[in-house]
Design an enzyme around this catalytic site. Structure first.
Site, PDB file in Angstrom:
ATOM      1  N   LYS A 115      32.557  -0.960  50.347  1.00  0.00           N
ATOM      2  CA  LYS A 115      31.775  -2.035  50.954  1.00  0.00           C
ATOM      3  C   LYS A 115      31.917  -2.039  52.476  1.00  0.00           C
ATOM      4  CE  LYS A 115      31.672  -5.087  46.929  1.00  0.00           C
ATOM      5  NZ  LYS A 115      32.225  -4.117  45.981  1.00  0.00           N
ATOM      6  N   GLU A 199      35.114 -12.318  54.340  1.00  0.00           N
ATOM      7  CA  GLU A 199      33.833 -12.728  54.888  1.00  0.00           C
ATOM      8  C   GLU A 199      33.599 -14.209  54.614  1.00  0.00           C
ATOM      9  OE1 GLU A 199      31.121 -10.052  52.956  1.00  0.00           O
ATOM     10  OE2 GLU A 199      30.788 -11.404  51.273  1.00  0.00           O
ATOM     11  N   HIS A 234      31.273 -13.806  37.755  1.00  0.00           N
ATOM     12  CA  HIS A 234      30.652 -12.960  38.774  1.00  0.00           C
ATOM     13  C   HIS A 234      29.894 -11.783  38.170  1.00  0.00           C
ATOM     14  CE1 HIS A 234      32.735 -15.175  41.930  1.00  0.00           C
ATOM     15  NE2 HIS A 234      33.868 -14.989  41.282  1.00  0.00           N
ATOM     16  N   ARG A 291      22.939   3.760  41.467  1.00  0.00           N
ATOM     17  CA  ARG A 291      22.662   4.150  40.078  1.00  0.00           C
ATOM     18  C   ARG A 291      21.526   3.301  39.543  1.00  0.00           C
ATOM     19  NH1 ARG A 291      24.568  -0.474  37.870  1.00  0.00           N
ATOM     20  NH2 ARG A 291      26.453  -1.387  38.734  1.00  0.00           N
TER      21      ARG A 291
END
Length: 482
Positions: A115, A199, A234, A291
């Protein structure tokens, strides 16, 4: 490309076999001991057992899968999703073995798999990103400085993560150190990499993702968006296309941003760029999945395209047969992931034998399925049974068809997420389109499903009694006279 090996199992293996067969290709399935009688094994032209029931000795064994491909003379390997689909080492080994990897380059997978590196790579394209760190961090005191600067609440995320693992929301300063330790520990256990970053936590976010396609001739297009905000732990449970809140202008801006992300890493193939959308409809780059997505059928339904076929054609070196201006949205599609999970017990996996397993049919109904009646649900893999997809001329019709299809989907022997799907379809927040990723925590209580089940049972009993009394009244004869 004449022969393709599918390095996967379940409904996605079946899905790939269907498209490959329509293209005239020979298909090869690989399977573990636990999947010997699975549908993908029966449907493929050839099938090879590759190991024990656990993933490590079967579907995650790179060398064994590549060895099988070489032995059977496969021209290509399609990894599906999950397992080795986003493993840069596997992609590299496949190409070095002289076999086509149906997916992006190993380098694109590697870059977008981190990330932090992904954010650095796309930064040159002026794509909006959530405020936070641009480097991995493990020092709690440094993390505190950053958190105070961007403001609480914050989100700690594993750099190599996914599926909610290594992720922690921190509301208060005093919880930061302990939550960092947990996130780092979980990231190490899940991914072998304890790198985390921080973040700003976007409150009331919606999870919007954009499907892209890129060929080897320099053409990159987006296939519009999918709304993926209905999640548990999540992880997505219900997806739809298009999103009910995007304007045409916002849709185009997000689509172009997704194209820039793909171009930043010279992407080739099918991929998905994920964004967060805040309450003011500002969007932020989240990550790229290199993908095919589980939820790709909703995009297929609203565009009329076969994404698996396009993946295979791109891998063969063909150019995309359309340009961006040729692509249009038609109607609305909703997907429910039918998991063998108990929605009354915090979505805990439910294993057992599918004593009854009958799929719904009808106009606008599609089921991508990986099981059959009498089959056991293995404990070794993701517990998804199928994907129930419903299409309508508009969102209202799609919801109506989904309700009907859920009612006609008969499963006995294991608990499933079908009742949860019905709960969502009936909820005013979903119907109105006014929901976010907190839908489950805000609205869902297991007791509500149990109450609905009891009310349904009581109503069925009343109707049965009413029918019995009416039938008896019709059949009763007049009293005979002496």
């Amino acid at each position: 490309m004449k022969k393709v090996l599918i390095a996967n199992r379940g409904e996605i293996a079946v899905r790939i076999i269907e498209s490959a067969r329509q293209m005239g290709m020979v298909t090869v399935a690989v399977y573990s001991v636990a999947d010997r009688e699975a549908p993908h094994v029966q449907l493929a032209d050839e099938a090879v057992e590759i190991g024990g029931p656990d993933s490590a000795s079967s579907y995650l064994d790179m060398d064994k899968i590549i060895g099988v491909a070489a032995t059977v003379g496969a021209d290509a390997i399609h990894p599906g999703y999950g397992f080795l689909s986003e493993n840069a080492v596997f992609a590299k080994k496949v190409t070095e073995a002289g076999i086509i990897f149906v997916g992006p380059s190993p380098e694109a997978i590697r870059v977008m798999g981190s990330k932090l590196e992904a954010k650095a790579t796309v930064s040159a394209y002026d794509i909006p990103m959530v405020p936070g760190t641009d480097k991995a961090i493990t020092d709690a005191s440094k993390a505190m400085e950053i958190a105070r600067d961007i403001g609480f609440p914050i989100l700690i995320k594993a750099s190599a993560g996914g599926g909610g693992k290594g992720m922690r929301v921190v509301e208060k300063e005093e919880d930061l150190e302990s939550q960092m330790e947990r996130a780092i520990s979980e990231a190490k256990a899940a991914f072998g990499d304890g790198s985390v970053f921080i973040e700003k936590y976007v409150t009331s976010p919606r999870h919007i993702e954009v499907q892209i396609l890129a060929d080897t001739h320099g053409n990159t297009v987006h296939l519009f968006e999918r709304e993926c905000s209905i999640q548990r732990r999540h992880q997505k449970v219900i997806e739809e296309a298009p999103s009910s809140v995007l304007t045409p202008e916002l849709r185009e801006r997000m689509g172009q941003a997704a194209i820039h992300v793909a171009r930043s890493c010279d992407y080739v193939g099918a991929g998905t760029v994920e964004f967060l959308l805040d309450a003011d409809h500002n969007f932020y780059f989240l990550e790229m999945n290199t993908r095919l997505q589980v939820e790709h059928p909703v995009t297929e339904m609203v565009t009329g395209l076969d994404l698996v076929r396009l993946q295979l054609e791109i891998a063969m070196g063909k150019a995309l047969p359309f340009a961006q201006e040729d692509l249009k949205l038609h109607g609305h599609a909703i997907e429910l992931r039918v998991y063998a999970e108990d929605p009354l017990d915090n979505f805990f996996p439910s294993t057992g034998t599918l004593e009854t397993y009958r799929l719904p049919e009808g106009e606008g109904v599609r089921v991508d399925n990986g099981f059959y009646e009498g089959m056991k649900v293995p404990i070794y893999y993701d517990p998804m049974l199928s994907k129930l997809v419903c299409y309508g001329a508009d969102r209202t019709e799609a919801i109506h068809r989904m309700r009907k299809a859920i009612g006609e989907y008969l499963v006995e022997g294991v608990r499933t997420t079908l009742p949860f799907g019905r709960f969502v379809m009936d909820h005013e927040a979903f119907i109105s389109g006014q929901f976010d990723t907190h839908f489950v925590s805000q609205y869902y209580q297991p007791g509500s499903l149990e109450k609905a089940r009891k009310e349904k049972s009581e109503l069925a009993a009343v109707l049965a009694l009413h029918h019995y009394l009416k039938t008896r009244e019709k059949l009763s004869l007049p009293n005979s006279q002496p």
